[in-house]
Design a protein around this motif. Structure first.
Motif, short mmCIF file in Angstrom:
data_model
loop_
_atom_site.label_atom_id
_atom_site.label_comp_id
_atom_site.label_asym_id
_atom_site.label_seq_id
_atom_site.Cartn_x
_atom_site.Cartn_y
_atom_site.Cartn_z
N GLN A 8 -52.71 -29.30 29.13
CA GLN A 8 -53.30 -30.49 29.71
C GLN A 8 -54.47 -30.99 28.87
OE1 GLN A 8 -54.37 -30.20 33.85
NE2 GLN A 8 -54.45 -32.41 34.07
N SER A 9 -55.18 -30.09 28.23
CA SER A 9 -56.31 -30.48 27.39
C SER A 9 -55.87 -31.31 26.18
CB SER A 9 -57.08 -29.24 26.93
OG SER A 9 -56.24 -28.34 26.24
N LYS A 10 -54.58 -31.31 25.86
CA LYS A 10 -54.07 -32.10 24.74
C LYS A 10 -53.69 -33.53 25.15
CE LYS A 10 -52.43 -28.31 21.89
NZ LYS A 10 -51.29 -27.77 21.14
N MET A 12 -54.37 -37.31 26.79
CA MET A 12 -55.41 -38.31 26.98
C MET A 12 -54.95 -39.22 28.12
SD MET A 12 -56.32 -39.27 23.01
CE MET A 12 -56.89 -40.86 23.51
N PRO A 13 -55.84 -39.56 29.05
CA PRO A 13 -55.43 -40.42 30.16
C PRO A 13 -54.78 -41.71 29.66
CG PRO A 13 -57.60 -39.55 30.57
CD PRO A 13 -57.24 -39.16 29.17
N ARG A 14 -53.63 -42.03 30.27
CA ARG A 14 -52.88 -43.27 30.03
C ARG A 14 -52.25 -43.37 28.65
NH1 ARG A 14 -56.86 -47.82 31.84
NH2 ARG A 14 -55.32 -48.93 30.63
N VAL A 15 -52.24 -42.27 27.89
CA VAL A 15 -51.61 -42.26 26.56
C VAL A 15 -50.47 -41.26 26.59
CG1 VAL A 15 -51.93 -41.78 24.11
CG2 VAL A 15 -53.77 -42.87 25.41
N GLY A 16 -49.28 -41.70 26.19
CA GLY A 16 -48.11 -40.84 26.23
C GLY A 16 -48.12 -39.75 25.17
N ARG A 17 -47.46 -38.64 25.52
CA ARG A 17 -47.28 -37.53 24.58
C ARG A 17 -45.81 -37.14 24.64
NH1 ARG A 17 -50.35 -33.92 21.75
NH2 ARG A 17 -49.43 -31.89 21.38
N SER A 18 -45.18 -37.07 23.49
CA SER A 18 -43.76 -36.75 23.41
C SER A 18 -43.52 -35.25 23.31
CB SER A 18 -43.15 -37.44 22.18
OG SER A 18 -41.79 -37.14 22.07
N ASP A 95 -51.95 -25.12 31.34
CA ASP A 95 -50.54 -25.21 30.92
C ASP A 95 -49.77 -26.20 31.80
OD1 ASP A 95 -50.95 -23.25 28.99
OD2 ASP A 95 -50.32 -21.62 30.33
N ILE A 96 -49.00 -27.05 31.14
CA ILE A 96 -48.13 -28.00 31.84
C ILE A 96 -46.70 -27.54 31.69
CG2 ILE A 96 -47.27 -30.37 31.94
CD1 ILE A 96 -49.98 -31.27 30.84
N PHE A 97 -46.05 -27.28 32.81
CA PHE A 97 -44.66 -26.88 32.83
C PHE A 97 -43.82 -28.03 33.34
CE2 PHE A 97 -47.06 -22.98 33.12
CZ PHE A 97 -46.36 -22.11 32.30
N VAL A 98 -42.66 -28.25 32.70
CA VAL A 98 -41.74 -29.29 33.12
C VAL A 98 -40.43 -28.62 33.49
CG1 VAL A 98 -40.46 -31.35 32.39
CG2 VAL A 98 -42.83 -31.03 31.66
N GLU A 99 -39.87 -29.04 34.62
CA GLU A 99 -38.59 -28.49 35.07
C GLU A 99 -37.46 -29.39 34.60
OE1 GLU A 99 -36.40 -27.26 39.21
OE2 GLU A 99 -38.58 -27.07 39.07
N VAL A 100 -36.55 -28.83 33.83
CA VAL A 100 -35.41 -29.60 33.33
C VAL A 100 -34.11 -29.06 33.88
CG1 VAL A 100 -36.48 -30.43 31.24
CG2 VAL A 100 -35.34 -28.23 31.22
#
Length: 100
Positions: A8-10, A12-18, A95-100
């Motif tokens: 999450q520290s990587k 930035m609010p309102r900016v996308g991350r791929s 840590d950000i976890f995404v469920e796929v």
């Protein structure tokens, strides 16, 4: 299956991350209240990435034609129509976890 996507520290609010998870291109967005959303990085109407879109509240404005897309459910707002896949997000510590 939950996969560690990024920290999450990587973000930035309102900016996308791929990120790419299981061959799926996913765009992560942190809104101004700190919530994080994961959405398919491809608009079905333009067949183009949404990563560079503009975030306002819980909505993403697609960068090519400015279609208004809900980050909550992926629905493209009227008068346009369509839907992008959204992925459940869980944040544990940094840590950000995404469920796929």
């Amino acid at each position: 299956m939950k996969v560690l996507a990024t920290k999450q520290s990587k973000l930035m609010p309102r900016v996308g991350r791929s990120v790419v998870i299981e061959d799926q291109k996913i765009a992560l967005f942190q809104v101004t209240d700190g919530r994080v959303f994961a959405i398919e990085d491809n608009c079905p109407l333009t067949n183009a990435p949404v990563l560079e879109g503009i975030v306002s509240g819980e909505y993403l404005y697609e960068p090519m034609r400015e279609y208004k897309i809900s980050l909550v459910d992926g629905m493209i707002q009227e008068p346009d129509e369509g839907q992008l896949t959204v992925y459940p997000v869980e944040i544990i510590g940094d840590d950000i976890f995404v469920e796929v």
